[in-house]
Structures are given as C-alpha cells and as structure tokens.
Design a protein around this motif. Structure first.
Motif, short mmCIF file in Angstrom:
data_model
loop_
_atom_site.label_atom_id
_atom_site.label_comp_id
_atom_site.label_asym_id
_atom_site.label_seq_id
_atom_site.Cartn_x
_atom_site.Cartn_y
_atom_site.Cartn_z
N MET A 10 0.83 -1.21 0.00
CA MET A 10 0.00 0.00 0.00
C MET A 10 0.86 1.26 0.00
SD MET A 10 -3.09 -0.86 -0.37
CE MET A 10 -3.80 0.75 -0.10
N GLU A 11 1.98 1.23 0.71
CA GLU A 11 2.88 2.38 0.71
C GLU A 11 3.48 2.59 -0.68
OE1 GLU A 11 5.45 1.48 4.10
OE2 GLU A 11 4.58 3.26 5.07
N VAL A 16 3.43 5.72 -5.88
CA VAL A 16 3.14 5.82 -7.31
C VAL A 16 1.99 6.78 -7.57
CG1 VAL A 16 2.33 4.54 -9.34
CG2 VAL A 16 4.08 3.53 -7.84
N ALA A 17 0.91 6.63 -6.81
CA ALA A 17 -0.26 7.49 -7.00
C ALA A 17 0.07 8.95 -6.73
CB ALA A 17 -1.40 7.03 -6.09
N GLU A 18 0.91 9.21 -5.73
CA GLU A 18 1.32 10.60 -5.47
C GLU A 18 2.17 11.13 -6.61
OE1 GLU A 18 1.40 10.67 -0.58
OE2 GLU A 18 3.29 10.35 -1.66
N LEU A 26 -5.72 7.68 -5.08
CA LEU A 26 -4.97 8.14 -3.93
C LEU A 26 -5.82 8.26 -2.66
CD1 LEU A 26 -2.19 8.97 -2.98
CD2 LEU A 26 -2.67 11.30 -3.74
N TRP A 27 -7.03 8.80 -2.79
CA TRP A 27 -7.85 8.94 -1.59
C TRP A 27 -8.19 7.57 -1.01
CZ3 TRP A 27 -12.72 7.04 -0.69
CH2 TRP A 27 -13.48 6.64 -1.80
N GLN A 52 -5.58 13.19 4.93
CA GLN A 52 -5.13 13.27 3.54
C GLN A 52 -6.20 12.74 2.59
OE1 GLN A 52 -1.25 11.28 4.45
NE2 GLN A 52 -0.43 12.86 3.09
N ALA A 53 -6.84 11.65 2.97
CA ALA A 53 -7.91 11.09 2.14
C ALA A 53 -9.03 12.11 1.98
CB ALA A 53 -8.44 9.80 2.76
N ARG A 54 -9.41 12.75 3.06
CA ARG A 54 -10.47 13.77 3.00
C ARG A 54 -10.06 14.96 2.15
NH1 ARG A 54 -11.92 13.24 9.37
NH2 ARG A 54 -13.37 11.49 9.14
#
Length: 83
Positions: A10-11, A16-18, A26-27, A52-54
């Motif tokens: 997940m990290e 990658v998503a960032e 990403l969320w 961060q998700a929010r």
C-alpha cells in the motif's frame, strides 16, 4: 502473517499514486492506510492518512461537475471516509 507485506504494498501504491497525481486512487489508498494504521495501534498516523484522504476527496468534489457531486458524495466508501 502478511500484514507487513500488505502495508508495504500500500505504501508503494501511495508513492506511485502521489507521483502521477492519480487522485481517484490516492484517496482510497490513504483511507486504507488509515485503517491499517488504526489496526496497528498508530492512531496519530491513522488520523493523518484519514485527513489526507479527505483533502483529496474535497479536491475531487470541488472539481466535479455539479450534476455529479451528489451521487459521488453518496457512494458508501466516500461517505465512510468523509464521516
């Protein structure tokens, strides 16, 4: 047994998503990392990931056409994270 491997994956997905600014994923990654950190007993880091998700969700909502916002905000996973 595989919690550490799952967390590491997940990290990597987060990195990658960032890098490619893939907000749609990403969320969800941040939300999952938040849940994982909660399970590990790391409340501060879990709260940071949830924030961060929010933030990413708020960005998505702000850039979503008005006619689609309500249906997006009513998705179960979105409601869960935003609650």
């Amino acid at each position: 047994e595989q919690d550490d491997a799952a967390f590491e994956s997940m990290e990597q997905a987060r990195d990658v998503a960032e890098t490619i600014r893939q907000r749609r994923m990403l969320w969800q990654i941040y939300a999952t990392l938040s849940e994982m950190e909660n399970e590990r007993g790391n409340a501060a880091q879990a709260n940071a990931y949830l924030a961060q998700a929010r933030a990413v969700l708020n960005f998505i909502v702000e850039h979503t056409p008005a006619e689609f916002r309500a249906s997006f905000l009513h998705l179960p996973r979105v409601r869960e994270v935003m609650a």
